[in-house]
Every structure is written in C-alpha cells, then in structure tokens.
Scaffold this motif. Structure first.
Motif, PDB file in Angstrom:
ATOM      1  N   SER A   1     -28.980 -79.051  44.739  1.00  0.00           N
ATOM      2  CA  SER A   1     -29.234 -80.004  45.836  1.00  0.00           C
ATOM      3  C   SER A   1     -29.811 -79.565  47.103  1.00  0.00           C
ATOM      4  CB  SER A   1     -27.880 -81.195  45.716  1.00  0.00           C
ATOM      5  OG  SER A   1     -26.806 -79.889  46.480  1.00  0.00           O
ATOM      6  N   PHE A   2     -29.517 -78.448  47.251  1.00  0.00           N
ATOM      7  CA  PHE A   2     -29.924 -77.810  48.577  1.00  0.00           C
ATOM      8  C   PHE A   2     -31.507 -78.037  49.236  1.00  0.00           C
ATOM      9  CE2 PHE A   2     -30.131 -74.136  45.974  1.00  0.00           C
ATOM     10  CZ  PHE A   2     -31.234 -73.563  46.664  1.00  0.00           C
ATOM     11  N   LEU A   3     -32.260 -78.314  48.232  1.00  0.00           N
ATOM     12  CA  LEU A   3     -33.568 -78.200  48.170  1.00  0.00           C
ATOM     13  C   LEU A   3     -34.310 -79.583  48.877  1.00  0.00           C
ATOM     14  CD1 LEU A   3     -35.014 -76.827  44.950  1.00  0.00           C
ATOM     15  CD2 LEU A   3     -34.758 -75.498  47.090  1.00  0.00           C
ATOM     16  N   SER A   4     -33.496 -80.607  48.929  1.00  0.00           N
ATOM     17  CA  SER A   4     -33.730 -81.979  49.628  1.00  0.00           C
ATOM     18  C   SER A   4     -32.846 -81.969  50.786  1.00  0.00           C
ATOM     19  CB  SER A   4     -33.865 -83.035  48.724  1.00  0.00           C
ATOM     20  OG  SER A   4     -32.604 -83.469  48.491  1.00  0.00           O
ATOM     21  N   TRP A   5     -33.378 -82.628  51.981  1.00  0.00           N
ATOM     22  CA  TRP A   5     -32.589 -82.939  53.247  1.00  0.00           C
ATOM     23  C   TRP A   5     -31.507 -83.746  52.922  1.00  0.00           C
ATOM     24  CZ3 TRP A   5     -30.457 -81.217  57.285  1.00  0.00           C
ATOM     25  CH2 TRP A   5     -29.898 -82.175  58.250  1.00  0.00           C
ATOM     26  N   GLU A   6     -31.536 -84.915  51.865  1.00  0.00           N
ATOM     27  CA  GLU A   6     -30.296 -85.562  51.574  1.00  0.00           C
ATOM     28  C   GLU A   6     -29.353 -84.828  50.678  1.00  0.00           C
ATOM     29  OE1 GLU A   6     -27.888 -88.898  51.678  1.00  0.00           O
ATOM     30  OE2 GLU A   6     -29.858 -88.573  52.839  1.00  0.00           O
ATOM     31  N   GLY A   7     -29.792 -83.960  49.827  1.00  0.00           N
ATOM     32  CA  GLY A   7     -28.831 -83.320  49.216  1.00  0.00           C
ATOM     33  C   GLY A   7     -28.095 -82.121  50.071  1.00  0.00           C
ATOM     34  N   PHE A   8     -28.863 -81.673  50.764  1.00  0.00           N
ATOM     35  CA  PHE A   8     -28.108 -80.986  51.791  1.00  0.00           C
ATOM     36  C   PHE A   8     -27.009 -81.439  52.700  1.00  0.00           C
ATOM     37  CE2 PHE A   8     -27.801 -78.139  55.909  1.00  0.00           C
ATOM     38  CZ  PHE A   8     -27.622 -77.067  55.236  1.00  0.00           C
ATOM     39  N   ARG A   9     -27.223 -82.466  53.122  1.00  0.00           N
ATOM     40  CA  ARG A   9     -26.447 -83.267  53.861  1.00  0.00           C
ATOM     41  C   ARG A   9     -24.992 -83.404  53.152  1.00  0.00           C
ATOM     42  NH1 ARG A   9     -27.400 -88.463  54.747  1.00  0.00           N
ATOM     43  NH2 ARG A   9     -26.237 -88.813  56.726  1.00  0.00           N
ATOM     44  N   HIS A  10     -25.118 -83.577  51.838  1.00  0.00           N
ATOM     45  CA  HIS A  10     -23.993 -83.701  50.994  1.00  0.00           C
ATOM     46  C   HIS A  10     -23.037 -82.466  50.780  1.00  0.00           C
ATOM     47  CE1 HIS A  10     -25.949 -87.636  49.606  1.00  0.00           C
ATOM     48  NE2 HIS A  10     -24.644 -87.919  49.203  1.00  0.00           N
ATOM     49  N   LEU A  11     -23.964 -81.351  50.970  1.00  0.00           N
ATOM     50  CA  LEU A  11     -23.156 -80.057  50.964  1.00  0.00           C
ATOM     51  C   LEU A  11     -22.368 -79.620  52.219  1.00  0.00           C
ATOM     52  CD1 LEU A  11     -26.022 -77.725  49.494  1.00  0.00           C
ATOM     53  CD2 LEU A  11     -23.724 -77.922  48.840  1.00  0.00           C
ATOM     54  N   ILE A  12     -22.812 -80.203  53.246  1.00  0.00           N
ATOM     55  CA  ILE A  12     -22.172 -79.826  54.575  1.00  0.00           C
ATOM     56  C   ILE A  12     -20.727 -79.890  54.629  1.00  0.00           C
ATOM     57  CG2 ILE A  12     -22.206 -80.118  57.177  1.00  0.00           C
ATOM     58  CD1 ILE A  12     -25.179 -81.150  56.668  1.00  0.00           C
ATOM     59  N   LEU A  13     -20.186 -80.943  54.487  1.00  0.00           N
ATOM     60  CA  LEU A  13     -18.744 -81.191  54.588  1.00  0.00           C
ATOM     61  C   LEU A  13     -17.975 -80.294  53.595  1.00  0.00           C
ATOM     62  CD1 LEU A  13     -18.127 -84.814  55.604  1.00  0.00           C
ATOM     63  CD2 LEU A  13     -18.491 -83.079  57.177  1.00  0.00           C
ATOM     64  N   PRO A  14     -18.194 -80.318  52.423  1.00  0.00           N
ATOM     65  CA  PRO A  14     -17.347 -79.591  51.687  1.00  0.00           C
ATOM     66  C   PRO A  14     -17.400 -77.999  51.650  1.00  0.00           C
ATOM     67  CG  PRO A  14     -19.125 -80.590  50.142  1.00  0.00           C
ATOM     68  CD  PRO A  14     -19.007 -81.155  51.662  1.00  0.00           C
ATOM     69  N   ALA A  15     -18.777 -77.567  52.260  1.00  0.00           N
ATOM     70  CA  ALA A  15     -18.894 -76.209  52.325  1.00  0.00           C
ATOM     71  C   ALA A  15     -18.186 -75.831  53.681  1.00  0.00           C
ATOM     72  CB  ALA A  15     -20.323 -76.037  52.533  1.00  0.00           C
ATOM     73  N   LEU A  16     -18.402 -76.637  54.649  1.00  0.00           N
ATOM     74  CA  LEU A  16     -17.377 -76.688  55.779  1.00  0.00           C
ATOM     75  C   LEU A  16     -15.922 -76.204  55.792  1.00  0.00           C
ATOM     76  CD1 LEU A  16     -17.983 -76.081  59.013  1.00  0.00           C
ATOM     77  CD2 LEU A  16     -17.778 -78.667  59.334  1.00  0.00           C
ATOM     78  N   THR A  17     -15.200 -77.314  54.827  1.00  0.00           N
ATOM     79  CA  THR A  17     -14.151 -77.308  54.548  1.00  0.00           C
ATOM     80  C   THR A  17     -13.452 -75.908  53.840  1.00  0.00           C
ATOM     81  OG1 THR A  17     -13.985 -79.651  54.276  1.00  0.00           O
ATOM     82  CG2 THR A  17     -12.201 -78.480  53.403  1.00  0.00           C
ATOM     83  N   LEU A  18     -14.346 -75.452  52.986  1.00  0.00           N
ATOM     84  CA  LEU A  18     -14.156 -74.122  52.432  1.00  0.00           C
ATOM     85  C   LEU A  18     -14.159 -73.054  53.255  1.00  0.00           C
ATOM     86  CD1 LEU A  18     -15.685 -74.211  48.673  1.00  0.00           C
ATOM     87  CD2 LEU A  18     -13.144 -74.358  49.216  1.00  0.00           C
ATOM     88  N   SER A  19     -15.212 -72.891  54.148  1.00  0.00           N
ATOM     89  CA  SER A  19     -15.271 -71.821  55.103  1.00  0.00           C
ATOM     90  C   SER A  19     -14.418 -71.743  55.953  1.00  0.00           C
ATOM     91  CB  SER A  19     -16.756 -72.169  55.719  1.00  0.00           C
ATOM     92  OG  SER A  19     -16.816 -73.075  56.819  1.00  0.00           O
ATOM     93  N   VAL A  20     -13.792 -72.547  56.556  1.00  0.00           N
ATOM     94  CA  VAL A  20     -12.639 -72.457  57.750  1.00  0.00           C
ATOM     95  C   VAL A  20     -11.754 -71.132  57.489  1.00  0.00           C
ATOM     96  CG1 VAL A  20     -11.010 -73.487  59.047  1.00  0.00           C
ATOM     97  CG2 VAL A  20     -13.103 -74.628  58.822  1.00  0.00           C
ATOM     98  N   GLY A  21     -10.969 -71.441  56.276  1.00  0.00           N
ATOM     99  CA  GLY A  21      -9.956 -70.313  55.797  1.00  0.00           C
ATOM    100  C   GLY A  21     -10.622 -69.018  55.945  1.00  0.00           C
TER     101      GLY A  21
END
Length: 321
Positions: A178-198
């Motif tokens: 999904s990261f190849l399109s801007w809309e798909g990448f927008r869906h990636l941001i929040l779950p990836a950010l949640t995983l990255s904090v810890g």
C-alpha cells in the motif's frame, strides 16, 4: 565457516522441533476441533466419524507423529473458517504486517540514533535529561492506549489521516503493498507510529548507554587530539563501535514487532497476520494458530542467525565459529 553454518542449522532444527512439541501440547488442550468441522445439527454418529477422520481417537503420541509429519511436508492443514490452506492465509497477510513494522523501525532508527548519540555524548546537559525523560514516557505508554489517542487526535479531531483499514494496494514483485500510493501511505502512518514509540524509546536508552561507555575509550580521546570534528568523533568513531548491542536489540525487536503487532493491527483494523491470529483465536481456527506459532518461531531463529552474521560484518574482530 561451514562448521558454523552446520552447527546453527542443527540448532534451528532442534528449536523448531521443541516448538512443535509445545504447539501440539497447547493445541491438544484448547478444545475439540471436531465441532468446527460438523454442522450445528450433526448427530453423534457424524461427530464420531469426524473424530475418526481427524485422527482424534488415536493416542497423543500417534497424533503428534502425524502432526510432525505434516509439518515436515509443509502441510499445515486448511483453515476451518476460510476454507483455504492456513499457510496461504499467513503469506497473504504477511506483506501488510511487514509494511507497518518496517516503517515503524525506520522511524525509530531515524529518531533514536541522533537523540541517543547526543544524550550519550552530553549526559549532563538538561536537554539530555529531557531526552531520557521522554524515552521513559515512551516505554511506559501502553500501545493500545497510544493507538486510540492517535486515532482521536489525528483522525477524528484533525482529520489528517484515516483511522483504520489498509487503503488501496498495488502489486510489487508479486506482493500487494500500500505504500506506493499516497492514500495507501496515509493509512500506514498511524499504526506504524504507534508501533515505533516503544521501540524508539528503548533504542534511545541503549544507544545512550553505549555511547557513554565508548566516549571514555582512548581512541575517542586520540581522535579528538588529532583535531577531528565533533560530528566525526560521535558518528564515525563512537557510533560505529556502539552498534553491536544495537544490532542485537534491533533484530530481536523487529522480530517481536512482526510477531506481536496483534493489538495495533486490531485497533487499526489492519489486515496483517496479527489481526488474523486474534480472529483465529476468537473463532477457534486451530490450523491458522499452529501455522502462526511455527512461522514466528522460524522467524526468530532466522533473525538471530542474521544478527550473528552481522556481528562479524560490523566488527571484523568477531569471528563466527
């Protein structure tokens, strides 16, 4: 080198065999799968016939023999719910999980390395204490709570990114990403950010501790005496020699995120293997649970093997044997 590879291969086989025993024992006490295979109005005769077909009337030793034989052949059975090969379901969902995990680790590294190096090089400064306080907060925040807060702030209030789902996907080397399109990448941001904090918080503390130790070494003092600039001392001489524990933790944490991103994927309705596991446990889909556990075990032993090889690449003084 050949002897090392042979020894590690034997270790991998032994670990996977031990995991297969644990998985079989665990699955044997999680209920009768017969009732997932027969209609709700099935007669006692139909239930008994299903038990015979599944081999549940055999002794546990015989059942384990069939179970192990199937694993060796790569036959993990078919999902009771989806009516598809269980391994196929895992492989179909794996790219979605890898997307958020890789982006989360990239975010963690990009932020943790400069902050950790700075905090380790100047441990007495107030800004360094602020970085460490922030990392402590990051470690303490529960992932599910952080995910819900991010959804509320960025998806509900600000409406900057979607709150759930994967978004549109495109094919890349036979995989749906999904990261190849801007809309798909927008869906990636929040779950990836949640995983990255810890992960980010832990990496900062590890890098800081190693840099504080490295900065005391004679070669750092010698580099400073030669007139090397501060940035070169920190990143060329200091960070390079602090990478060994970082590689160890990074490899293990990446495997941990892939294996246990279940809460994050559930909160964001992300169709990865973590959400598949949660759904399978809820529905009693035993073949999918078995495949997931064996896949995670295999992934961890492979990650550990790769980390050992990277030791020798980073530091030539370390020999694999």
């Amino acid at each position: 080198m050949f002897g090392y590879f042979t020894k590690r291969l034997i270790q991998i086989v032994v670990v996977l065999w031990a995991v297969s025993v644990l998985v079989f024992v665990m699955m044997s006490f999680t209920g009768d799968p017969t009732y997932m295979m027969v209609p709700l109005d099935a007669t006692e005769e139909q239930i008994a016939q299903a038990r015979r077909l599944l081999g549940l009337n055999d002794s546990h030793l015989v059942q384990y023999g069939h179970f192990l034989s199937s694993l060796v052949r790569g036959d993990f059975g078919r999902s009771f719910v989806f009516r598809q090969p269980a391994m196929q379901l895992i492989l179909e969902r794996l790219p979605a999980t890898l997307e958020i995990v890789i982006l989360a680790m990239a975010i963690a590294l990009v932020v943790a390395i400069p902050l950790g190096v700075y905090a380790g090089a100047s441990p007495e400064r107030a800004s360094s204490h602020a970085v460490m306080a922030g990392s402590l907060v990051g470690i303490s925040l529960p992932g599910f709570w952080l995910g819900m807060v991010l959804i509320y702030v960025f998806a509900v209030k600000l409406q900057l990114v979607p709150s759930s789902g994967r978004g549109p996907t495109q094919e890349l080397f036979g995989l749906r990403v999904s990261f190849l399109s801007w809309e798909g990448f927008r869906h990636l941001i929040l779950p990836a950010l949640t995983l990255s904090v810890g992960t980010l918080a832990i990496l900062i503390r590890i890098i800081r501790a190693e840099m504080m130790e490295v900065m005391k070494q004679d070669y750092i003092k010698f580099a400073r005496a030669k007139g090397a600039d501060r940035r070169g001392v920190l990143f060329k001489h200091g960070l390079k020699n602090a990478l060994i524990p970082l590689v160890t933790v990074f490899g293990l944490m990446m495997g941990d995120l892939i294996a246990f991103a279940t809460l994050t994927e559930t909160i964001f309705a992300w169709p990865g293997i973590g959400k598949l596991l949660v759904d399978s446990i809820y529905r009693g889909d035993r073949p999918v649970i078995v495949v997931y556990l064996m896949f995670v075990a295999f992934m961890f032993v492979v990650v550990n093997f790769v980390v050992d090889i990277l030791y020798a690449v980073i530091d030539p003084r370390i020999k694999v044997k």
